[in-house]
Structure formats: C-alpha cells, structure tokens
Design an enzyme around this catalytic site. Structure first.
Site: not given
Ligand code: S3P
Ligand code: PEP
Length: 433
Positions: A32, A177, A319, A350
């Site tokens: 993803k 993010q 995650e 969570r």
């Molecule tokens: O940049 C990304 O693709 C992600 C960063 C992480 O987010 P967080 O830093 O909010 O945990 C992760 O948990 C999320 O599922 C995907």
């Molecule tokens: C935290 C997650 O997703 P998001 O990219 O929506 O933050 C996840 O996929 O575990």
C-alpha cells in the site's frame, strides 16, 4: 473503480479454525505504502510512470481517484500494470480520502500545487485522525487552507498553482505521514522544503526512509543526514517504472499463521533488498518462536507450534501491533508491547479496541498509554468488532486459528488494503491456496 464508497454492507465472518499446520505458498498484493508514493510521484513527474503489481484496494483506488480529480491521467484497468501520465494540476476538485491516512496526508500538499479550490473529506472517523500539524505546516509554506479550528477534515486547499516552500517546523509525533506528505510534493515547491520535527519521537521510521528512497529514485535531491530534519531540493521528478513489492504488513497475519499452527508459509516475489522493514518483522517473528528465511521461493516463515511472549518497542512498525497482539495472546508467556501510543490515531484507537475486543473473548490484557500488556490464558469464541479497521480483522483471524467461534462483525473492512483477504485466508487454512 470499485470500493470508493464508505457504505459497504457489513459482512459477518467466522474466522476459520486450523485443524492442521498450515502449508501455503502465496503471492500477496502489492505494498500500500509503495503504491501510494509511486502514484503521487508519478503525478508530479515530468513524464509518464508505470507501477508493476500495484495494490488494488480501497486506499490506493482513492489515491488514484484523488490524483485524477486533480487532473493527472491514471490508467488502472490492468491489475498488473498501472499507468500514470502527469497533467497540469487544476481545481475545483473534491478528494474523498475514505479512511486512508496516506490520502489525507499526501494529497493536500499536492493540492497546493493545483490552480483552484480543492476540498477534502472522508469517512466519519477520518475527521478525527491527526491532521492539524500538516495544515499548520502548509500554511507556513505559503498554502492557503480553510479548515475547522480542530485542525481536521473537512478542509479546502486554495491552490495557487505554486507553493513557495522553505523551512518549516512540525510536530509529527502523531504520524510519520505528516512529514512524508510534505516531502513527496516538495521537489515541486519553488524553494523545496526543509522539514524539522520538534516533539516526541516520530513513529514509523521505515516509512520515512521509504519516502526518501522513492523520492531519490525519482530524481529528487534529499538530505536526511540530520536526525529529525529532512531537506528536499526543488527540481524536476522523472517518470519511471516502479516494481511494487508485496505488502509486508498485509503478509504479517499469514506469517503469524505459521507460528500459531506450527506450519510453513512462503510469500513469493520478495525482493533481495526491500524498502519495507523486513528485517524488523523477521526479528520479531524469530523472537516469538518462528524461523524466517529468504530464499529463491520467497520469504518463508516456519513455526514450531509454540509461540513465545514478546517484550518489544513497536514504534517503527506500529502497523504490526494488532497481529502481534493476537500472537501474544496465544503465547506461552506474557508480552509487553510499547512505543505505539500513536496507533490510537489509526483507523480506530487500536490500543483500546484490541484491549476491549480480546477482553470480551476472555483475554487478560491491559492498555498502557503507549501499548499493551498481555498475559495469555485460554480464550473463548464470541463476537469481535473491527471498528472499520482491517488490521482488527487480521488480529481476529490469527486468534481464530486456535480459538473456535470467533465471529468478526464485519470483514469487509479488509478491502482497505486487501479485498481478497477472506478468500486468501480461508484458502490457506483449508489447504486450497
Ligand atoms: O506512510 C505510510 O505509507 C504509512 C505510514 C505509517 O503511518 P503512521 O506513521 O501514522 O503510523 C503506517 O502505519 C501506515 O499504515 C502507512
Ligand atoms: C495505519 C494504517 O493506515 P493509514 O495509511 O490509513 O494510516 C494501516 O494500514 O495500518
């Protein structure tokens, strides 16, 4: 495109119990996080890009849909190869972020580069996910943003067709993010960006490394040598071919099944050198009693049937917490998972949701401010609520291998990152994968 609406009929699902050790070789959907970044970088590049073996799921379809709304050309009909052709970014546009953190944090900076008004909203819970620090950062970089005083969705970016950029301080302790979003669009800002984080530690460091590595692969100059500071030079991004790796977090419940049942699961198509934290997952599964090897067939996890308790800081890999919690529930000794206070701001809180739903199945676990303490004891069947969170469904599925009668209230939430999860899972458990 499918899965674009929040309104899915609930799909109750009984997690299958494993009567034998699982023995499966699987090819799982693409990452993803890599798919999301490749789509954004492709839309901002000066030439076309391709994504090989991308993830087709709600989050990535929303990302492609949002970029298309902004004017980029997205061709996603071929499951094995998506095409992105950049086009001048324009509003007015509306971006549905669903419940995707990637869409709600990666696209507002892109919208600043569009000419016109771009509105953003999503599922009800998306309005509670942390976004304020990004809104503040965008404003100080010269982007006009209309947002509620709560610093959350719904919001409007009044794009001027260009973003001044420059230096910005942000507290990204709620989500990596918030930084990744700024960095991905920054090569197109007039002055690039220097992002300085100030506050409690930023979680999910491997995701930030992925952002930096993919930016560099697209031709951007990025300096991340100073801890908590990222500098991106202004300059063109090149279109390119992206080979999307299988999704590591999506693989975690399947690997966990090898540990719970004393079986063996191989995930095909794993690269020798990965942008995802494979070594961290390997280490964690090893500490819990699994044997993890990377060979020509792929990444293989073998279990002995005995799961060991784990004392670990999961801040890099938050995650994985739901699946590791389920494993810890079935272990031969207590576990302590720390460093994941930020996952209270994920698809649901969570930490609270795991404590509540596993307690209802007879578990002995306590919530701490930044994690969970788990003292294994026999579980019973019962209803397990997912709160729209795909990884809650994964956790229930792992526990269900050993505990008959776990009824997941709605497994359709797995469409966020792996619509084929229920079928793949049942295939693995029944030996038909
Ligand atoms: O940049 C990304 O693709 C992600 C960063 C992480 O987010 P967080 O830093 O909010 O945990 C992760 O948990 C999320 O599922 C995907
Ligand atoms: C935290 C997650 O997703 P998001 O990219 O929506 O933050 C996840 O996929 O575990």
């Amino acid at each position: 495109m499918g899965n674009l609406t929040a309104t899915r009929p609930p799909q109750p699902w009984t997690a299958p119990t494993a009567s034998d050790p699982v023995a499966a070789t699987l090819r799982l959907p693409g990452s993803k996080s890599m798919t999301a970044r490749a789509l954004v970088l492709g839309a901002l590049a000066s030439g076309p890009s391709t994504l090989d073996r991308p993830l087709r799921a709600r989050d990535t379809e929303l990302m492609a849909g949002g970029l298309r709304e902004l004017g980029a050309h997205m061709s996603v009909s071929d499951d094995d190869r998506w095409l992105v052709r950049p086009h001048p970014l324009v509003g007015p546009a509306h971006v549905d972020v669903g419940l995707a953190g990637t869409v709600m944090r990666f696209l507002p900076p892109v919208a600043g580069l569009a000419e016109g008004r771009v509105t953003f909203d999503g599922d009800p819970h998306a309005r509670t996910r942390p976004l304020g620090p990004l809104i503040g950062a965008l404003r100080s970089l010269g982007v006009r943003v209309d947002a509620p005083p709560t610093g959350s969705l719904p919001l409007a970016v009044l794009g001027a067709g260009r973003v001044a950029g420059g230096e910005v301080v942000i507290d990204a302790s709620a989500s990596s993010q918030l930084v990744s979003g700024l960095l991905l669009a920054a090569p197109r800002f007039d002055r690039g960006v220097v992002v300085r984080h100030e506050g409690p530690p930023v979680p999910s460091a491997p995701h930030l490394r992925m952002t930096v590595q993919m930016l560099r692969a697209a031709g951007a100059a990025v300096d991340d040598t100073t801890p908590d500071v990222w500098a991106v030079e202004p300059g063109p991004l090149t279109g390119r071919g992206w080979e999307i790796e299988p999704d590591l977090s999506g693989a975690a419940p399947f690997f966990a099944a090898a540990l719970v049942t004393g079986g063996e699961v191989t995930l095909q198509g794993w690269p020798r050198s990965s942008l995802q934290p494979v070594e961290q997952l390997r280490g964690l599964l090893h500490r819990m009693g699994g044997e993890v090897t990377l060979g020509t067939a792929g990444l293989t996890v073998r279990g002995t049937g005995t799961v060991r308790g784990l004392d670990a800081d999961l801040s890099d890999v938050g995650e994985l917490t739901p699946v590791l919690t389920a494993l810890a529930m079935l272990a031969d000794s207590p576990s302590r998972l720390t460093g994941v206070g930020h996952i209270r701001g994920h698809e649901t809180d969570r930490v609270a949701a795991l404590a509540k739903e596993f307690t209802a199945l007879g578990a002995d676990l306590t919530e701490t401010t930044d994690g969970l303490e788990i003292r294994p004891r026999p579980l019973r069947g019962g209803t397990f609520r997912t709160y729209d969170d795909h990884r809650m469904a994964h956790a229930a599925a792992v526990a269900g291998l050993a505990v008959p009668g776990i009824e997941v209230d709605d497994v359709s939430c797995t469409s966020k990152t792996m619509p084929e999860f229920p079928a793949l899972w049942s295939g693995m458990v029944t030996g038909k994968s």
